[in-house]
Write a protein that holds these residues in place. Structure first.
Motif, PDB file in Angstrom:
ATOM      1  N   ARG A   1       0.835  -1.204   0.000  1.00  9.53           N
ATOM      2  CA  ARG A   1       0.000   0.000   0.000  1.00  9.53           C
ATOM      3  C   ARG A   1       0.868   1.251   0.000  1.00  9.53           C
ATOM      4  NH1 ARG A   1      -4.504   1.455   4.681  1.00  9.53           N
ATOM      5  NH2 ARG A   1      -5.623   3.085   3.541  1.00  9.53           N
ATOM      6  N   GLY A   2       1.967   1.211   0.735  1.00 16.19           N
ATOM      7  CA  GLY A   2       2.898   2.334   0.719  1.00 16.19           C
ATOM      8  C   GLY A   2       3.466   2.560  -0.669  1.00 16.19           C
ATOM      9  N   TYR A   3       3.945   1.497  -1.306  1.00 13.58           N
ATOM     10  CA  TYR A   3       4.475   1.621  -2.664  1.00 13.58           C
ATOM     11  C   TYR A   3       3.417   2.145  -3.627  1.00 13.58           C
ATOM     12  CZ  TYR A   3       8.795  -1.034  -1.650  1.00 13.58           C
ATOM     13  OH  TYR A   3      10.010  -1.449  -1.181  1.00 13.58           O
ATOM     14  N   ALA A   4       2.170   1.670  -3.475  1.00 14.46           N
ATOM     15  CA  ALA A   4       1.103   2.056  -4.388  1.00 14.46           C
ATOM     16  C   ALA A   4       0.802   3.543  -4.329  1.00 14.46           C
ATOM     17  CB  ALA A   4      -0.164   1.250  -4.086  1.00 14.46           C
ATOM     18  N   HIS A   5       1.099   4.163  -3.200  1.00 15.89           N
ATOM     19  CA  HIS A   5       0.849   5.593  -3.027  1.00 15.89           C
ATOM     20  C   HIS A   5       2.153   6.385  -3.026  1.00 15.89           C
ATOM     21  CE1 HIS A   5      -3.515   5.286  -2.275  1.00 15.89           C
ATOM     22  NE2 HIS A   5      -3.218   4.128  -1.727  1.00 15.89           N
TER      23      HIS A   5
ATOM     24  N   ARG B   1       4.901   5.999  -1.471  1.00 14.94           N
ATOM     25  CA  ARG B   1       5.494   6.224  -0.159  1.00 14.94           C
ATOM     26  C   ARG B   1       6.413   5.055   0.190  1.00 14.94           C
ATOM     27  NH1 ARG B   1      -0.106   7.283   1.277  1.00 14.94           N
ATOM     28  NH2 ARG B   1      -0.106   5.285   2.365  1.00 14.94           N
TER      29      ARG B   1
ATOM     30  N   ALA C   1       2.332  -2.934  -6.771  1.00 14.93           N
ATOM     31  CA  ALA C   1       1.724  -1.643  -6.452  1.00 14.93           C
ATOM     32  C   ALA C   1       0.710  -1.158  -7.491  1.00 14.93           C
ATOM     33  CB  ALA C   1       2.820  -0.600  -6.229  1.00 14.93           C
TER      34      ALA C   1
ATOM     35  N   ARG D   1      -3.141  -0.557  -6.557  1.00 15.45           N
ATOM     36  CA  ARG D   1      -3.760   0.774  -6.657  1.00 15.45           C
ATOM     37  C   ARG D   1      -5.147   0.672  -7.293  1.00 15.45           C
ATOM     38  NH1 ARG D   1      -1.403   6.024  -6.305  1.00 15.45           N
ATOM     39  NH2 ARG D   1      -3.192   7.444  -6.168  1.00 15.45           N
TER      40      ARG D   1
ATOM     41  N   PRO E   1      -7.413  -2.133  -4.213  1.00 13.01           N
ATOM     42  CA  PRO E   1      -6.780  -2.019  -2.893  1.00 13.01           C
ATOM     43  C   PRO E   1      -7.404  -2.959  -1.869  1.00 13.01           C
ATOM     44  CG  PRO E   1      -8.265  -0.174  -3.242  1.00 13.01           C
ATOM     45  CD  PRO E   1      -8.255  -0.953  -4.522  1.00 13.01           C
TER      46      PRO E   1
ATOM     47  N   ARG F   1      -7.996  -0.377   4.513  1.00 11.19           N
ATOM     48  CA  ARG F   1      -8.687   0.904   4.616  1.00 11.19           C
ATOM     49  C   ARG F   1      -8.358   1.698   5.870  1.00 11.19           C
ATOM     50  NH1 ARG F   1     -13.296   0.825   7.775  1.00 11.19           N
ATOM     51  NH2 ARG F   1     -13.894  -1.196   8.684  1.00 11.19           N
TER      52      ARG F   1
END
Length: 454
Positions: free
Chosen positions: A45-49, A51, A77, A81, A84, A394
């Motif tokens: 999730r970090g990579y997808a955003h 971060r 990622a 995205r 999710p 979430r």
């Protein structure tokens, strides 16, 4: 016309359906865990955003690159995205494991026919090492399995330079995959590809050293690679340490070789197993010694391709033609039977798909999920192990522990001591939550929801 190529993809599609069905349903039944599905979802999730791959379940602000060197998970990622959910990781893992059956199936089918290839491909896909990985959450090692399969198949076909090229990406999967890369390099050196072999060994050693001594400590809050500290000796005799306890380590070796009728012992490809097995048996962590979890998945392609090479050597060993012909005919049937029987009788995870009662989601799980919907999206939550992956898609989720409660997340949710719902790592009681200022707001389905008092 059914060709080796087409049947290999049919086998892979069948396995993908079985793996994804079981792993996703297991998640629906709240049998997945924060350790490790929730952790990896947080990292992806970090990579997808765009971060850092921070996994709060490992600790507040913990960067996963401070635990293991696995930049390969960033490739999930873009898909995450779009979708999710932890289910995305489970399906990706299922696809990777199923994909590894393609080169194995085709290798056998090209040489021994479509029927033999189908038997061995299904036997491989139902092998205990692959099944255990397919059913236990998500792990980065899933990326290594198809890479190893392709690499070892190329070695069996005599395409040594192509095999070396397929080995290199393993260094981006996890630092311990350098053991397999170095082993491939040593094998190539022995075969006469001395330049490429030596280069591969040097690359493996260099990347492993950089990962464990520089990269991981740079991201780790303790400035160290913690897995150097899990090798405290249990015996002063190093040889004794590698084989004891024999009751655990012996059966693991037997379980690796027996499903392919020990044919791999005739092939030098089996030597590729040794570095990984020795490292696991040397460690003091007993989880690494046995046949559970995902640790043996990366070894299964080696075992099945070594069996192919071993059978080829049996056929040219000078034994009577009648005997070698019989072995060649029986081996594929015996291999698929050795994997299918434990599955059908329920001794392996995919056997659950044959149990109608397992196909139903318990009503208490639906009740628990209803309570979890009370927590708003984006909230900070301290959650117990089996509840964490229900929320990581979430919410900002921490492990339910005093260190997380000190950060004052608004919500806390714990599983009652019910084996169908409760997870490991429950470290906070209702009384302790009350002391931290949390009041109960809902209870049911085997879980209790708390909210921080204003």
């Amino acid at each position: 016309m059914i060709t080796p190529r087409s049947v290999s993809w049919v086998v892979a599609g069948t396995l993908l359906t079985a793996y994804s069905t079981l792993s996703v349903h297991r998640h629906r039944r709240m049998e997945s865990t924060g350790y490790d599905l929730g952790i990896f979802e947080q990292g992806v999730r970090g990579y997808a955003h765009f971060r850092a791959p921070v996994a709060e379940l490992k600790g507040p602000g913990f960067n996963l690159l401070g635990d293991h060197f696995h930049p390969v998970i960033a490739v999930i990622a873009p898909l995450y995205r779009l979708f999710p959910s932890p289910v995305t990781l489970l399906v990706v893992q299922s696809a990777l494991l199923a994909l590894s059956a393609v080169p194995v199936t085709r290798l056998w089918a090209d040489r021994h026919g479509v029927r033999a290839g189908t038997c061995v491909g299904l036997g491989y896909g139902l092998a205990w090492g692959v099944q255990q990985a397919a059913v236990f959450d998500f792990h980065e090692i899933a990326f290594a399995v198809p890479l190893v399969a392709r690499c070892v198949v190329l070695l069996a076909r005599g395409r040594d330079r192509a095999a070396a090229a397929w080995a290199v990406p393993l260094l981006l999967v996890k630092e311990d995959q350098a053991l397999i890369v170095a082993a491939v390099g040593a094998l190539l050196f022995r075969r006469g590809e001395r330049g490429i072999g030596a280069l591969l060994v040097l690359l493996a050693v260099t990347v492993a050293a950089a990962a464990t001594l520089v990269v991981i400590p740079a991201f780790n809050p303790d400035d160290s690679y913690k897995y150097f500290g899990v090798t405290e000796p249990d015996s002063d005799n190093p040889l004794l340490r590698l084989v004891t306890p024999m009751a655990t380590k012996g059966p693991t070796v037997l379980a690796l070789l027996a499903p392919t009728l020990f044919l791999g012992l005739r092939s030098p490809l089996t030597l590729l197993l040794l570095p990984t097995l020795l490292a696991r048996f040397w460690a003091s962590n007993p989880f690494l010694w046995g046949t559970e979890f995902h640790y043996s998945a990366v070894l299964m392609p080696i075992v099945f391709v070594a069996a192919f090479d071993g059978l080829r050597r049996v056929r040219t060993s000078g034994l009577p033609d009648r005997l070698t012909h019989g072995i060649t005919r029986v081996a594929p049937i015996a291999i698929v039977t050795a994997a299918l029987v434990p599955t059908v009788i329920g001794a392996q995870p995919l056997g659950r798909l044959l149990d109608p009662s397992y196909g139903r989601v318990p009503s208490r799980v639906d009740a628990a999920r209803t309570i979890l919907t009370t927590i708003p999206d984006g909230a900070d939550v301290a959650a117990s192990n089996h509840l964490a992956p229900q929320l990581t898609g979430r919410c900002r989720v921490f492990k339910l522990a005093p260190a997380a409660l000190a950060l004052r997340p608004e919500w806390a949710v714990s599983a009652d001591l019910d084996p169908a719902v409760a997870g490991s790592g429950e470290g906070v009681t209702a009384q302790e939550l009350a002391a931290w200022g949390y009041r109960p707001v809902a209870r049911g389905g085997g879980i209790s929801l708390f909210r921080l008092r204003n």
